[in-house]
Design a protein around this motif. Structure first.
Motif, PDB file in Angstrom:
ATOM      1  N   GLN A  30       3.876  -0.541   0.684  1.00 51.20           N
ATOM      2  CA  GLN A  30       4.353   0.326   1.761  1.00 51.20           C
ATOM      3  C   GLN A  30       4.786   1.661   1.161  1.00 51.20           C
ATOM      4  OE1 GLN A  30       8.413   0.089   3.882  1.00 51.20           O
ATOM      5  NE2 GLN A  30       7.050  -1.059   5.236  1.00 51.20           N
TER       6      GLN A  30
ATOM      7  N   PRO B 268       7.194  -9.064   8.617  1.00 56.03           N
ATOM      8  CA  PRO B 268       6.652  -8.436   7.404  1.00 56.03           C
ATOM      9  C   PRO B 268       7.588  -8.634   6.212  1.00 56.03           C
ATOM     10  CG  PRO B 268       6.449  -6.967   9.276  1.00 56.03           C
ATOM     11  CD  PRO B 268       7.293  -8.111   9.734  1.00 56.03           C
ATOM     12  N   LEU B 269       7.009  -8.714   5.013  1.00 56.02           N
ATOM     13  CA  LEU B 269       7.803  -8.972   3.811  1.00 56.02           C
ATOM     14  C   LEU B 269       8.888  -7.927   3.603  1.00 56.02           C
ATOM     15  CD1 LEU B 269       5.206 -10.133   1.130  1.00 56.02           C
ATOM     16  CD2 LEU B 269       6.795 -11.517   2.445  1.00 56.02           C
TER      17      LEU B 269
ATOM     18  N   LYS C 278      -1.528 -11.785  -3.837  1.00 60.22           N
ATOM     19  CA  LYS C 278      -1.622 -10.722  -2.837  1.00 60.22           C
ATOM     20  C   LYS C 278      -0.624  -9.617  -3.159  1.00 60.22           C
ATOM     21  CE  LYS C 278      -3.105 -13.733   0.970  1.00 60.22           C
ATOM     22  NZ  LYS C 278      -2.780 -14.218   2.332  1.00 60.22           N
ATOM     23  N   GLU C 279      -1.033  -8.386  -2.927  1.00 62.33           N
ATOM     24  CA  GLU C 279      -0.145  -7.242  -3.096  1.00 62.33           C
ATOM     25  C   GLU C 279       0.116  -6.593  -1.736  1.00 62.33           C
ATOM     26  OE1 GLU C 279      -1.205  -5.728  -7.650  1.00 62.33           O
ATOM     27  OE2 GLU C 279      -1.653  -4.456  -5.917  1.00 62.33           O
ATOM     28  N   GLU C 280       1.385  -6.481  -1.397  1.00 63.43           N
ATOM     29  CA  GLU C 280       1.785  -5.776  -0.177  1.00 63.43           C
ATOM     30  C   GLU C 280       2.400  -4.445  -0.598  1.00 63.43           C
ATOM     31  OE1 GLU C 280       1.278  -7.140   2.788  1.00 63.43           O
ATOM     32  OE2 GLU C 280       0.820  -9.204   2.194  1.00 63.43           O
TER      33      GLU C 280
ATOM     34  N   LYS D 126       6.356  -2.296  -3.317  1.00 66.05           N
ATOM     35  CA  LYS D 126       5.215  -3.143  -3.642  1.00 66.05           C
ATOM     36  C   LYS D 126       5.729  -4.545  -3.942  1.00 66.05           C
ATOM     37  CE  LYS D 126       1.554  -3.594  -7.157  1.00 66.05           C
ATOM     38  NZ  LYS D 126       0.935  -2.906  -8.307  1.00 66.05           N
TER      39      LYS D 126
END
Length: 407
Positions: free
Chosen positions: A340, A387-388, A336-338, A348
Motif C-alpha cells: 500500500q 484488509p491486512l 504473497k506480498e500486500e 508492505k
C-alpha cells in the motif's frame, strides 16, 4: 562467590546488574577495554556533535556504585584458563573467578583489499575511539569514503553529513540497507542522501586503496575504473566476534563466534556468554535479553531464552521513519506480498497460509505495534476478513478457553 563479567556493552552491563539484583552478597568484577560505558548504536551522534560522551551512556546513574560492581577499565582480556578459573589481563594482572560471563562483543572487520588494512586513516565504526578519530580527522580533510551501506555505514554518513566534507558511499549491493529494506523503501532514502550531496556508488566492487608516500589514503579505485578522492575511509563491512583470548581454553567457538545454549551456557561449566560475541543476531534488545538470562542462570535462577524475536529494525533519516521486521522480500511465489502506497507512506506485508513473515512500514509508523505483535506471536490472520492494513487489536479480543483466537 566471585562473578567476572567481560565487556561493558548491552549484555555485560545488564548481566552484571542482574547478578547483583539476584545475589546481594557476591563479588562482581566487570572488565572493559573501554574507559566509558556507551551505546554503540548512537556513536554517529557523537560524530555529528549532537551528543557528548556522557550522553552516550545507557547505564544507570552512578551504575557501578549503585550496584556495588568493581570495574577494571582500559584493559583487555588476553587469555582465559578454564581449568584454573583464571583470566589474564593485558596489564599483567591475573583474576580468579567462580563464574564468568563472556560478553566481549565484536570488532569491525576490515576486508583484505590492497592497502586498506595497512593505510593510515582507515577506520571502522565500532567503538568510541573510532568515533573520536573519525570526528577529528574529518575536521581536517575534504573527502571521505564510506565502504558499506548497512546500518553502521549509513549511521557514519549521517554523523558526517554536516561536517563540511564531501562524502562518497561505496556499496556492492544495488541499494543501501540491503538487509533491512526492499528496493522501494531504500530508494526513498537514496533520493534524500543524494539531495544532501552524498555520492552513491552502488553495485560496485572496491579494488584498491591508493595511498601517498606517507601511506595516507589518496584515492579509492572501484570496479568501474573510477578513482574516488579520499583522505579518510570509514569501513562498515561487518564485524568479527572478540574471541581470540579463548584460544586454547577449550571453550567451544565456531566461524561466527562463541557457542551458547538457550541458558547462556557454553560447553564448559561456570562459563557463560551473551551478546555480539556469539556472532548471531547482533541486535541490542537480543543482547540485553541474553545478558539477563545468562546472569540469572549464573546466580542459580533457571531461565531460558525462548523469545529470539530480534529481527526488527527501526531507523529515521531526514525525518522519514522506517521499520522492517522479518522478511523484506517474498522468497518464492508461495508467499504473497500486500503493498500500500499513500504519498510518503509505504506499507508492505509478506504472508503465507495465514501467517505474516515480514513487513516494511515507512512514513506513518502507527501500524507497527499491532503488526509486530502479529509476527512475533505468529497469530493466524487467515480468518480476518478485512484488509491486512486495517487489522487492529479488536480483531483478537475473543479467546476460547483453550486460548485459541475467535474472529
Amino acid at each position: 562467590m566471585r562473578y567476572v563479567v567481560i565487556g561493558a556493552s548491552a549484555s555485560g552491563i545488564n548481566g552484571a546488574k542482574t547478578l547483583r539484583e539476584i545475589d546481594k552478597n557476591a563479588e562482581i568484577i566487570l572488565i572493559s577495554k573501554d574507559e566509558y560505558v556507551y551505546s554503540r548504536c548512537i556513536l554517529h551522534h557523537y560524530i555529528s556533535g549532537h551528543r557528548d560522551v556522557e550522553d552516550l551512556n545507557f547505564s544507570d546513574k552512578n551504575y557501578f556504585e549503585k550496584y556495588n560492581i568493581k570495574c577494571i577499565k582500559c584493559v583487555e582480556v588476553v587469555r582465559l584458563y578454564a581449568k584454573k578459573h583464571e583470566i589474564h589481563l593485558s596489564d599483567g594482572r591475573m583474576i580468579n573467578y567462580d563464574k564468568v560471563l563472556i560478553s566481549s562483543g565484536a570488532s569491525a572487520f576490515i576486508p583484505p583489499i590492497e592497502n586498506l588494512r595497512e593505510a593510515n586513516n582507515v577506520i571502522g565504526l565500532r567503538n568510541l575511539d573510532d568515533a573520536v578519530r573519525i570526528k577529528e580527522i574529518a575536521s581536517n580533510v575534504e573527502n571521505v569514503v564510506v565502504i558499506g551501506a548497512g546500518l553502521v555505514g549509513i549511521d557514519a554518513i549521517s554523523g558526517l553529513m554536516d561536517s563540511g566534507v564531501k562524502i562518497t558511499l561505496a556499496e556492492a549491493n544495488d541499494r543501501i540497507l540491503g538487509i533491512q529494506l526492499d528496493e522501494y523503501a531504500a530508494s526513498k532514502y537514496q533520493e534524500l542522501f543524494k539531495e544532501k550531496g552524498v555520492d552513491l556508488k552502488l553495485s560496485i566492487k572496491v579494488e584498491k586503496l591508493i595511498v601517498d608516500e606517507n601511506n595516507n589514503p589518496k584515492q579509492l579505485l572501484i570496479s568501474t575504473g573510477e578513482k574516488i578522492p579520499c583522505e579518510l575511509v570509514v569501513v562498515a563491512t561487518g564485524v568479527r566476534a572478540n574471541i581470540a583470548f579463548l584460544e586454547g581454553s577449550g571453550v567451544e567457538v565456531d566461524k561466527f563466534g562463541l557457542i551458547i545454549d538457550e541458558r547462556g551456557e557454553t560447553n564448559i561449566k561456570d562459563i557463560y556468554g551473551a551478546g555480539d560475541v556469539t556472532g548471531r543476531n547482533p541486535i541490542w534488545p537480543t543482547a540485553v535479553k541474553e545478558g539477563i538470562i545468562a546472569a540469572s542462570n549464573m546466580a542459580g535462577i533457571n531461565t531460558v531464552m525462548t523469545d529470539f524475536f530480534g529481527s526488527k529494525n527501526t531507523m529515521n533519516f531526514f525525518g522519514l521513519p522506517t521499520m522492517s521486521v522479518g522478511m523484506i522480500n517474498a522468497p518464492d511465489e508461495s508467499y504473497k506480498e500486500e503493498i500500500q502506497i499513500e504519498g510518503n507512506n509505504y506499507k508492505k506485508i509478506i504472508h503465507k497460509d495465514g501467517k505474516i513473515y515480514g513487513a516494511i512500514i515507512q512514513g506513518d509508523l502507527s501500524y507497527t505495534g499491532i503488526l509486530t505483535q502479529l509476527i512475533k506471536e505468529e497469530i493466524d490472520i487467515s480468518k480476518v476478513k478485512k484488509p491486512l492494513f486495517k487489522i487492529d487489536y479488536s480483531d483478537f479480543f475473543n479467546i476460547k478457553e483453550n486460548l485459541e483466537y475467535t474472529y
